[in-house]
Scaffold this motif. Structure first.
Motif, PDB file in Angstrom:
ATOM      1  N   ILE A  95       4.699  -1.670  -0.917  1.00 20.94           N
ATOM      2  CA  ILE A  95       3.743  -0.612  -1.239  1.00 20.94           C
ATOM      3  C   ILE A  95       2.336  -1.165  -1.083  1.00 20.94           C
ATOM      4  O   ILE A  95       1.976  -2.178  -1.704  1.00 20.94           O
ATOM      5  CB  ILE A  95       3.977  -0.082  -2.659  1.00 20.94           C
ATOM      6  CG1 ILE A  95       5.356   0.591  -2.740  1.00 20.94           C
ATOM      7  CG2 ILE A  95       2.885   0.886  -3.064  1.00 20.94           C
ATOM      8  CD1 ILE A  95       5.738   1.052  -4.135  1.00 20.94           C
ATOM      9  N   GLU A  96       1.542  -0.498  -0.255  1.00 26.08           N
ATOM     10  CA  GLU A  96       0.205  -0.979   0.058  1.00 26.08           C
ATOM     11  C   GLU A  96      -0.818   0.120  -0.244  1.00 26.08           C
ATOM     12  O   GLU A  96      -1.090   1.000   0.579  1.00 26.08           O
ATOM     13  CB  GLU A  96       0.131  -1.405   1.527  1.00 26.08           C
ATOM     14  CG  GLU A  96       1.069  -2.570   1.843  1.00 26.08           C
ATOM     15  CD  GLU A  96       1.194  -2.854   3.321  1.00 26.08           C
ATOM     16  OE1 GLU A  96       0.905  -1.929   4.111  1.00 26.08           O
ATOM     17  OE2 GLU A  96       1.578  -3.976   3.685  1.00 26.08           O
ATOM     18  N   LEU A  97      -1.349   0.080  -1.455  1.00 27.22           N
ATOM     19  CA  LEU A  97      -2.371   1.030  -1.899  1.00 27.22           C
ATOM     20  C   LEU A  97      -3.460   0.243  -2.627  1.00 27.22           C
ATOM     21  O   LEU A  97      -3.223  -0.867  -3.111  1.00 27.22           O
ATOM     22  CB  LEU A  97      -1.773   2.072  -2.847  1.00 27.22           C
ATOM     23  CG  LEU A  97      -0.666   2.967  -2.290  1.00 27.22           C
ATOM     24  CD1 LEU A  97       0.029   3.721  -3.424  1.00 27.22           C
ATOM     25  CD2 LEU A  97      -1.215   3.943  -1.263  1.00 27.22           C
ATOM     26  N   GLN A 148       4.466   5.643  -6.857  1.00 27.19           N
ATOM     27  CA  GLN A 148       3.714   4.804  -5.924  1.00 27.19           C
ATOM     28  C   GLN A 148       4.346   4.846  -4.533  1.00 27.19           C
ATOM     29  O   GLN A 148       3.639   4.916  -3.527  1.00 27.19           O
ATOM     30  CB  GLN A 148       3.657   3.363  -6.426  1.00 27.19           C
ATOM     31  CG  GLN A 148       2.801   3.145  -7.651  1.00 27.19           C
ATOM     32  CD  GLN A 148       2.774   1.688  -8.077  1.00 27.19           C
ATOM     33  OE1 GLN A 148       2.891   0.777  -7.265  1.00 27.19           O
ATOM     34  NE2 GLN A 148       2.647   1.464  -9.380  1.00 27.19           N
ATOM     35  N   HIS A 152       2.628   6.064  -1.145  1.00 26.05           N
ATOM     36  CA  HIS A 152       2.619   5.100  -0.036  1.00 26.05           C
ATOM     37  C   HIS A 152       3.122   5.750   1.257  1.00 26.05           C
ATOM     38  O   HIS A 152       2.525   5.570   2.328  1.00 26.05           O
ATOM     39  CB  HIS A 152       3.500   3.909  -0.427  1.00 26.05           C
ATOM     40  CG  HIS A 152       3.764   2.925   0.651  1.00 26.05           C
ATOM     41  ND1 HIS A 152       2.785   2.110   1.191  1.00 26.05           N
ATOM     42  CD2 HIS A 152       4.908   2.590   1.297  1.00 26.05           C
ATOM     43  CE1 HIS A 152       3.315   1.319   2.118  1.00 26.05           C
ATOM     44  NE2 HIS A 152       4.600   1.605   2.200  1.00 26.05           N
TER      45      HIS A 152
END
Length: 296
Positions: A95-97, A148, A152
């Protein structure tokens, strides 16, 4: 350009792969992750990429997204049908936030980063589609892991790509969110988007994908239409527990299978009939039960 020319170009584009991978090879030291991988993803299709743990699925997806450089081979991504936009977007496993920015700011930023000038409008529609409304004002760090994950994946969808790469997109999602997500995937397929779905959830793959590519040790071991592969490799099985030991008999004749495994006088404790499915294809070609496989 005439209308006929435009329609001709559109028809031609629909016959060209959105992604074409040929001879892809990637190693990590002495470990060979991919060796000679070939696959195509056509516009308006959902291709499932499946295989055991460590088969090379995530490596393949990351190479296709340009996040990893292969040792050799070619990855061809068709130009975007909308000038100025990225032709490909990925929702990777990780997950890239930005945890300190509201969800809405995250998604608008990712949209603009991909060249979507009307990212605010796209997000407004996507928020309804994925039921993100209650999350937009929250910080990602304050969301559950499943929430999340959904945001994502939305960060890839807000890019409005022609090729959408999804690597384990339903991890930690509840049943309702999974159904919402796959409905969104189906709408993109109908709109001509090419989707590559890497997943260990074989029931989801069977229900969602038009075709699959199964890899093991970095090589394709089966590929084609889901129903065709089930018909060819998905023969039913009967699992029986005899004196604490599980024995497997191919086929669907329960009486014959019981007679076979109890011929020596063993005590039959349980019988489990596995009907032909993508899971039985997986079992027959890899020798592994899908529930024993973890994320790669």
């Amino acid at each position: 350009m005439s209308v006929d020319d435009e329609s001709g170009e559109a028809a031609l584009a629909s016959t060209r792969p959105a992604a074409r991978v040929r001879g892809l090879r990637k190693t990590y030291g002495d470990v060979i992750a991919l060796q000679g991988l070939d696959l195509d993803v056509m516009p308006g299709s959902v291709v499932g990429l499946i295989g055991p743990n460590g088969a090379g699925k995530t490596t393949a997806v990351r190479c296709m997204a340009g996040l990893l450089k292969p040792d050799s081979g070619d990855v061809g991504i068709a130009p975007s049908r909308t000038p100025g936009r990225s032709p490909v977007a990925i929702a990777a496993q990780e997950i890239e936030l930005y945890p300190g920015l509201p969800v809405e700011t995250n998604l608008i930023f990712f949209g603009h980063l991909s060249g979507v000038e009307n990212a605010e409008e796209v997000l407004a529609e996507l928020a309804v589609e994925l039921e993100l409304g209650p999350l937009l004002g929250k910080l990602p760090k304050d969301l559950s892991i499943g929430q999340q994950r959904l945001v994502h994946v939305a960060a890839a969808m807000v890019a409005v790509p022609d090729l959408l790469l999804l690597d384990e997109p339903t991890a930690a999602l509840d049943v309702g969110s999974r159904e919402t997500l796959f409905a969104a995937v189906a709408r993109r397929r109908e709109a001509g988007v090419a989707v590559l779905l890497s997943s260990h959830q074989l029931q989801e793959v069977e229900a969602t994908c038009d075709s699959i590519v199964m890899i093991n040790h970095g090589e394709v071991i089966a590929a084609g239409d889901v129903d065709d592969l089930i018909g060819k490799h998905g023969g039913g099985q009967i699992e029986m527990t005899v004196d604490g030991t599980v024995q497997v008999v191919q086929g669907d004749d329960i009486a014959a299978a019981i007679a076979q495994v109890t011929a020596g006088g063993g005590r039959l404790e349980a019988v489990n009939v596995i009907k032909p499915s993508l899971e039985t294809v997986f079992i027959n070609l890899t020798g592994m039960r899908s529930m024993d496989v973890e994320a790669s």
